[in-house]
Each structure stands twice: as C-alpha cells, then as structure tokens.
Design a protein around this motif. Structure first.
Motif, PDB file in Angstrom:
ATOM      1  N   LYS A 129       0.818  -1.215   0.000  1.00  0.00           N
ATOM      2  CA  LYS A 129       0.000   0.000   0.000  1.00  0.00           C
ATOM      3  C   LYS A 129       0.855   1.271   0.000  1.00  0.00           C
ATOM      4  O   LYS A 129       0.627   2.203  -0.780  1.00  0.00           O
ATOM      5  CB  LYS A 129      -0.936  -0.008   1.214  1.00  0.00           C
ATOM      6  N   PRO A 174      -5.896  -6.663   2.793  1.00  0.00           N
ATOM      7  CA  PRO A 174      -5.353  -5.583   3.615  1.00  0.00           C
ATOM      8  C   PRO A 174      -3.849  -5.412   3.382  1.00  0.00           C
ATOM      9  O   PRO A 174      -3.097  -6.383   3.431  1.00  0.00           O
ATOM     10  CB  PRO A 174      -5.648  -6.050   5.039  1.00  0.00           C
ATOM     11  N   TYR A 195      -8.592   2.651  -7.828  1.00  0.00           N
ATOM     12  CA  TYR A 195      -7.824   2.245  -6.657  1.00  0.00           C
ATOM     13  C   TYR A 195      -8.601   1.146  -5.961  1.00  0.00           C
ATOM     14  O   TYR A 195      -9.801   1.261  -5.753  1.00  0.00           O
ATOM     15  CB  TYR A 195      -7.691   3.467  -5.735  1.00  0.00           C
ATOM     16  N   GLU A 208      -8.192  -1.958  -2.884  1.00  0.00           N
ATOM     17  CA  GLU A 208      -7.426  -2.718  -1.897  1.00  0.00           C
ATOM     18  C   GLU A 208      -7.820  -4.176  -2.024  1.00  0.00           C
ATOM     19  O   GLU A 208      -8.957  -4.556  -1.756  1.00  0.00           O
ATOM     20  CB  GLU A 208      -7.706  -2.185  -0.476  1.00  0.00           C
ATOM     21  N   THR A 268      -2.320  -4.709   0.566  1.00  0.00           N
ATOM     22  CA  THR A 268      -1.929  -4.822  -0.845  1.00  0.00           C
ATOM     23  C   THR A 268      -2.957  -4.113  -1.720  1.00  0.00           C
ATOM     24  O   THR A 268      -4.153  -4.351  -1.592  1.00  0.00           O
ATOM     25  CB  THR A 268      -1.821  -6.294  -1.269  1.00  0.00           C
ATOM     26  N   VAL A 269      -2.443  -3.263  -2.592  1.00  0.00           N
ATOM     27  CA  VAL A 269      -3.322  -2.381  -3.346  1.00  0.00           C
ATOM     28  C   VAL A 269      -3.036  -2.514  -4.828  1.00  0.00           C
ATOM     29  O   VAL A 269      -1.896  -2.732  -5.232  1.00  0.00           O
ATOM     30  CB  VAL A 269      -3.084  -0.915  -2.893  1.00  0.00           C
TER      31      VAL A 269
END
Lengths: 298, 129
Positions: A225, A245, A240, A242, A247-248
């Motif tokens: 992130k 949690p 955008y 995600e 890692t985007v």
C-alpha cells in the motif's frame, strides 16, 4: 486537412460539442473514439459540412465546410442514417454515385458486391442491417474521396465481414491514400489500422495521440500500500482497489515516462488501448457496482 | 505471423523483431532491399505509419540503410548488430532471471552451472541425432 479551434455546437440549450481543439493531418487514418453521447457524431457531421457550427473555428481543406462546394465534392460521410432512394436497385444506386464522384472506382465496387454476395438487383429496403452497412462501406471505398468519414460503419456486420471490411479499408488506403475518420466502439478491432486516436470526452477533444502512446499513458500497478500510494501521488489516480489488507492495485495515468526498474517493489501491468480509454473516460468512481451499492442503501 | 495484441510489446517493436528474425533466418542478405512500410502494412494489416516506426528502429541501429527514392536496404553487418543486440538485451535479462530464481530456490551456484551444462549437452545430442 482539418483544423478546429474552440469548435462548439449547441442544440437549443444543450452543448453537443464545446471548445474542441484538434488538427488532423492529410492522408492519415484517425479513429474517433468516445463514450455514448460524447460528441463524436456531431464532430464528424460538422467536418462533413452537414451541421453549422455555433462558435469557434473550423477549417476543412482550408475552407468552411458548411458553405464549401469544394469540401462537399471531396467528402463522403457514411453512417447508418444515409438516405438512399428506395426506387433504385443497388446496381442503379452505384451508377448514380458514379455521376457524383469523379474518382469513382466502379470495378472495385462491382468486385466487392460479388465478394459480399450483394445482388445488383436487390433494393436497400430489403437488405439486412449488416448487408446495408456492407453496401454503404462499398460506396465509401469506391468513392475514393480525399476525405472519407465512417461513423460506426460496422453496425450489424458479423465478425467475418467486419474483419474483411477492416482489411479492405487498409488495402484501399494503401492503394489510394486519403484522409479517413473512423468512429467505432470497438477500439480493439481497429487500433492496428489507426495512425492516431482522437478521444472525445465531455464534448471536448480529450486526447489526440498514437495508439501506442495511449497504451503507454495508463498503467496498472500492484504492490504494498505504501509503495503504491507513493507512486500514485506522483501521477494521476484513475482507479484504486485494496485487494487484501495492505496490498493495493491502482490504475494510474502516468505524467512522464516511468522507468519501471526504478520501482522494484511494484508490479506493473500494461492495459489494452481499450481499457486505457475506458479508465481515462470513466467519470464515475467505482463504476456500475457503486450504483447498485447505493441503491441498496436506500 | 500473428501479433500478440495484448502483449506488453508495442506492435511496431514486434514488427522490428520479426524483421530481425527474418534477417537472422537468412531471408535477407546484405544489400537486399527490405520490405517497404506499405508492404509490411499489407502483410500484417497495420497502419503504414506503425510499420514505418518498426523500420526506423532498425535504421537507428544500423541494421538498415536508406537509398534515396529506392527504400531501405540491409547493411553488411546487420546480422552481427542483431546478434550483439539480442545478446546484450534478451540473453542478459534471461540470465539475470535464472540467477534470481536459483537464489530463491536456494540452488547452489555449482548446481546451476551443472544444469546449464546438461541443457547444452542435451541440445548437442539432439542435433547429432
């Protein structure tokens, strides 16, 4: 060949085109791409001289197309509303087109009629949608106009005929170079034919570049992130997400050339030209899913 | 040849690579006339400007030279340039990848060398058959 400065067209209180700037060079194939209602058809009809501009400047072959005989004699505009007399059969229609267009290529028209199995004796009102589009495309090839405009020419054509149409368009262009405008909702089908794409968005010329530049201007990045956020901050965020949690994945409009080796912690993926176009012109964040989420909250 | 439309490599680079392969394959000798951008456009159903961009990559690398009004021709050292270029670009990248992967899998360096030798022997063996 075509020059527009702050070109605008208003229908009553509604602007169909506002302050469009662009220059289209002679003997290029340009794809006119845009979402529904963006102003593609209005732009092309203004260029062809079918509509009168409201404001701004428009020069086609150095003249104002709306009042120019030169433009009108050297331009053909093909769309699905083309009015063709129902009292003449296809062969007779071709003969009458030959009278209007001095460079008419009658032998090509006849060969294409045979290839696409269009009988000279049938009438336009009896043709299927796809066959009618094919017939009109043949008129576009044979007219050999220095400015040839196709507004969604492949409507109704099956995929085999579309493929033949694109190939024929290119071969004919190689033999007789001319300026071609081609609008389509299938960028992936026409991208290789194009020298440039003109993206019309929100009634304006949004981007005008080559297909490879369009592809390079948008990229998907995936990673930690913090790293992704850092990268996104330097460029423009288009989407955008995600994934898990921390890692985007983000779709990013890059402002300058990115040396991917400089960001070893990120994974880059290229998008297709069509995906790039969709992300660039997507004004609704979250897309269609968001609409359904909102409607369930009510 | 079919182009990979969703590949990360732009079409004009794919055109340049295809032409390089044609030269390596011996389809073009030094001083032979190269395809024109229009022939390439027809061959692959692509815009001639795209084909032209592919040709100019080769021109920039001295693989092709221009004769005024006649088109592009293959230079006498085209093969060497291509081999050198491929070695420095493609092969180096592949070797880096192999070394990285070997480290990830904790394969000792000696074992990696043995693997390379075995692959080489296999190839030589197949050629002799």
């Amino acid at each position: 060949m075509i020059e527009c400065k702050k070109l605008s067209k208003r229908y009553r209180s509604h602007f169909a085109l506002s302050n469009l700037d662009c220059t289209i060079r002679e003997n290029t194939i340009t794809g006119v791409i845009g979402r529904n209602g963006a102003g593609k058809t209005t732009f092309m009809k203004l260029v062809a001289g079918y509509l009168k501009k409201t404001n701004g400047e428009l020069r086609v072959m150095e003249e104002n197309p709306f009042t120019s005989l030169k433009v009108s004699a050297n331009t053909i505009f093909i769309d699905d509303q083309m009015s063709l007399p129902t009292s003449l059969n296809l062969g007779e229609l071709l003969d009458s087109f030959a009278m209007f267009y001095p460079k008419w290529n009658g032998s090509l028209a006849n060969e294409l009629m045979v290839y696409f199995q269009l009988p000279q004796k049938s009438y336009v009102q009896n043709l299927s949608k796809g066959m009618r589009s094919t017939f009109q495309a043949i008129i576009g090839f044979a007219a050999r106009c220095p400015l040839t405009i196709y507004d969604e020419p492949t409507t109704g054509m099956d995929s085999a005929v579309r493929k033949d149409f694109y190939r024929a368009l290119l071969k004919d262009y190689l033999a007789f170079p001319r300026t071609i405008l081609l609008s389509s909702h299938h960028l992936e089908e026409i991208e290789n034919l194009l020298e440039e794409v003109l993206i019309i968005h929100n009634q304006q010329a949004f981007l005008h570049m080559s297909v490879s530049e369009l592809k390079e201007s948008v990229v998907a990045v995936k990673g930690d992130k913090l790293a992704v956020d850092h990268f996104v901050a330097m460029h423009g965020k288009l989407a955008y997400h995600e994934m898990v949690p921390g890692t985007v994945m983000a779709i990013v409009k890059v402002h300058n050339h990115v040396r991917r080796d400089d960001f070893p912690e990120l994974t880059f993926t290229n998008l297709t030209a069509n995906e790039a176009f969709i992300y660039l012109t997507d004004s609704q964040e979250g897309g269609i899913d968001r609409v359904f989420e909102r409607s369930q909250l009510v | 040849m079919k182009f990979h439309e969703d590949s990360d490599v732009p079409i004009y680079v794919q055109v340049a690579e295809w032409l390089e392969n044609e030269i390596l394959r011996g389809q073009f000798e030094p001083d032979d006339k190269m395809y024109s951008q229009y022939q390439l456009a027809d061959l692959f159903t692509i815009n001639p400007a795209t084909a032209g961009k592919g040709l100019s990559i080769l021109f920039d690398h001295d693989i092709l030279y221009k004769k005024r009004g006649l088109g592009m021709f293959v230079t006498s050292y085209a093969r060497d340039v291509i081999l050198q270029k491929r070695k420095s670009e493609k092969l180096t990248a592949l070797v880096n990848e192999i070394v990285d992967e070997a480290e990830r899998l904790e394969v000792p360096f000696d074992e990696l060398i043995d693997m390379l030798k075995r692959a080489k022997m296999k190839n030589t063996g197949e050629r002799q058959k």
